[in-house]
Design an enzyme around this catalytic site. Structure first.
Site, PDB file in Angstrom:
ATOM      1  N   GLY A   7      60.562  43.683  -9.662  1.00 14.74           N
ATOM      2  CA  GLY A   7      59.196  44.154  -9.851  1.00 14.74           C
ATOM      3  C   GLY A   7      58.838  44.298 -11.314  1.00 14.74           C
ATOM      4  O   GLY A   7      59.519  43.759 -12.193  1.00 14.74           O
ATOM      5  N   ASN A   8      57.792  45.061 -11.580  1.00 10.94           N
ATOM      6  CA  ASN A   8      57.319  45.236 -12.952  1.00 10.94           C
ATOM      7  C   ASN A   8      57.890  46.468 -13.633  1.00 10.94           C
ATOM      8  O   ASN A   8      57.603  46.716 -14.806  1.00 10.94           O
ATOM      9  CB  ASN A   8      55.786  45.300 -12.970  1.00 10.94           C
ATOM     10  N   HIS A  12      64.929  46.129  -7.511  1.00 15.79           N
ATOM     11  CA  HIS A  12      65.372  46.801  -6.298  1.00 15.79           C
ATOM     12  C   HIS A  12      66.372  45.902  -5.571  1.00 15.79           C
ATOM     13  O   HIS A  12      66.105  44.717  -5.364  1.00 15.79           O
ATOM     14  CB  HIS A  12      64.190  47.115  -5.389  1.00 15.79           C
ATOM     15  N   TYR A  69      44.259  33.675   1.223  1.00 14.82           N
ATOM     16  CA  TYR A  69      44.263  34.494   0.004  1.00 14.82           C
ATOM     17  C   TYR A  69      44.911  33.700  -1.129  1.00 14.82           C
ATOM     18  O   TYR A  69      46.034  33.220  -0.997  1.00 14.82           O
ATOM     19  CB  TYR A  69      45.041  35.776   0.275  1.00 14.82           C
ATOM     20  N   ASP A  75      56.027  39.371  -3.542  1.00 12.05           N
ATOM     21  CA  ASP A  75      56.512  40.599  -2.917  1.00 12.05           C
ATOM     22  C   ASP A  75      55.634  40.991  -1.735  1.00 12.05           C
ATOM     23  O   ASP A  75      56.133  41.426  -0.693  1.00 12.05           O
ATOM     24  CB  ASP A  75      56.599  41.738  -3.934  1.00 12.05           C
ATOM     25  N   ASP A  90      51.530  49.123   0.507  1.00  8.53           N
ATOM     26  CA  ASP A  90      52.584  49.294  -0.495  1.00  8.53           C
ATOM     27  C   ASP A  90      52.029  50.196  -1.585  1.00  8.53           C
ATOM     28  O   ASP A  90      51.205  49.780  -2.398  1.00  8.53           O
ATOM     29  CB  ASP A  90      53.001  47.941  -1.073  1.00  8.53           C
ATOM     30  N   THR A 145      38.067  71.900 -11.251  1.00  8.58           N
ATOM     31  CA  THR A 145      38.226  70.524 -11.728  1.00  8.58           C
ATOM     32  C   THR A 145      39.539  69.893 -11.285  1.00  8.58           C
ATOM     33  O   THR A 145      39.571  68.731 -10.866  1.00  8.58           O
ATOM     34  CB  THR A 145      38.123  70.481 -13.260  1.00  8.58           C
TER      35      THR A 145
END
EC number: 2.7.1.33
Length: 206
Positions: A7-8, A12, A69, A75, A90, A145
Site C-alpha cells: 500500500g501507500n 501487509h 470503472y 487492491d 475499505d 465545536t
C-alpha cells in the site's frame, strides 16, 4: 505461499491465516523457500520488497474484474474478487466503497479517511484542529465545536454508506473498518478480503 499487499503506508503480509504489516524500509527477511506473491499500488515500496526479496511474483495483471470503472486500484479489484454480492468498504487512509452484484463490479466511490478529514478541518482554521471523537453522540445535534466536527465527519460517512448499501450486505476492511462496521446490522468486518481475492485468482493461475 506468502501474500503481500503493498500500500501507500505499509506492506501487509498474509500467511496461513495470519496478517501483519511492515514498514517498507524495515522489512524482515522471509524464508527463501517461501514464494511471495504480491500486488502493489506503490512502485517505491515495491522496489523495497524486491531489493530484499528478489524472487517475488507480481500478480497485478492477473487481478481482473468485470467492470466499467476506469482506473480501479488493484487492491480494490482484489477485495472485490473475494465476494460476488454486496458492498465492500475499505476504511483506511481513504474510504472506498465498491458495489458487487453477481460477480460484476457495478461502481464505487472514494471519500477521505478519518485522518484526512481531520487535516482538512485544521487547514480551514486552527480552531477546527480537533481529533475525531469516535464516541460522539450521533443521535443529538452537537453543542460544541469539537463534537460538531466529529458529528459532521462520522455522520456523513455513515449516511453515505447506508444510502449505497440499502439492503445489501456490507463487508468492512481497513484500519477503521471495524469501527464503522458497528453502525450497521448487515455488516461484517474482514481484514482478509484483499488476500481472499488474491487467493481466488492464484488458485486459477498456479
Amino acid at each position: 505461499m506468502l501474500l503481500c499487499d503493498i500500500g501507500n503506508t505499509f506492506l501487509h503480509f498474509y500467511h496461513k491465516g495470519r496478517i501483519w504489516k511492515e514498514k517498507p524500509y524495515a522489512l524482515t527477511k522471509k524464508k527463501e523457500n517461501l514464494p511471495i506473491y504480491y500486488i502493489s499500488v506503490n512502485e517505491r515500496f515495491e522496489r523495497c520488497l524486491l531489493a530484499s526479496h528478489p524472487h517475488c511474483v507480481n500478480v497485478n495483471e492477473h487481478i481482473e474484474l468485470q467492470t466499467q470503472y476506469v482506473g480501479l486500484g488493484v487492491d480494490r479489484k482484489a477485495a472485490c474478487r473475494a465476494i460476488d454480492n454486496g458492498v465492500i468498504i475499505d476504511a483506511g487512509s481513504a474510504i472506498t466503497a465498491d458495489v458487487m452484484q453477481e460477480g460484476v463490479h457495478i461502481g464505487g466511490y472514494i471519500m477521505p479517511g478519518l485522518e484526512a478529514y481531520r487535516r482538512m478541518y485544521s487547514d480551514i482554521s486552527p480552531v477546527l484542529n480537533r481529533e475525531i471523537e469516535p464516541g460522539v453522540n450521533l443521535s443529538i445535534l452537537p453543542q460544541n465545536t469539537a463534537d460538531a466536527i466529529s458529528f459532521g465527519v462520522l455522520k456523513s460517512v455513515i449516511l453515505m454508506i447506508k444510502n449505497t448499501s440499502r439492503t445489501k450486505k456490507l463487508y468492512f476492511t481497513g484500519g477503521d473498518g471495524k469501527f464503522f462496521a458497528r453502525f450497521f446490522e448487515n455488516a461484517i468486518y474482514d481484514n482478509t478480503l484483499v488476500f481472499k481475492g488474491m487467493q481466488k485468482v492464484l488458485e486459477k493461475q498456479i
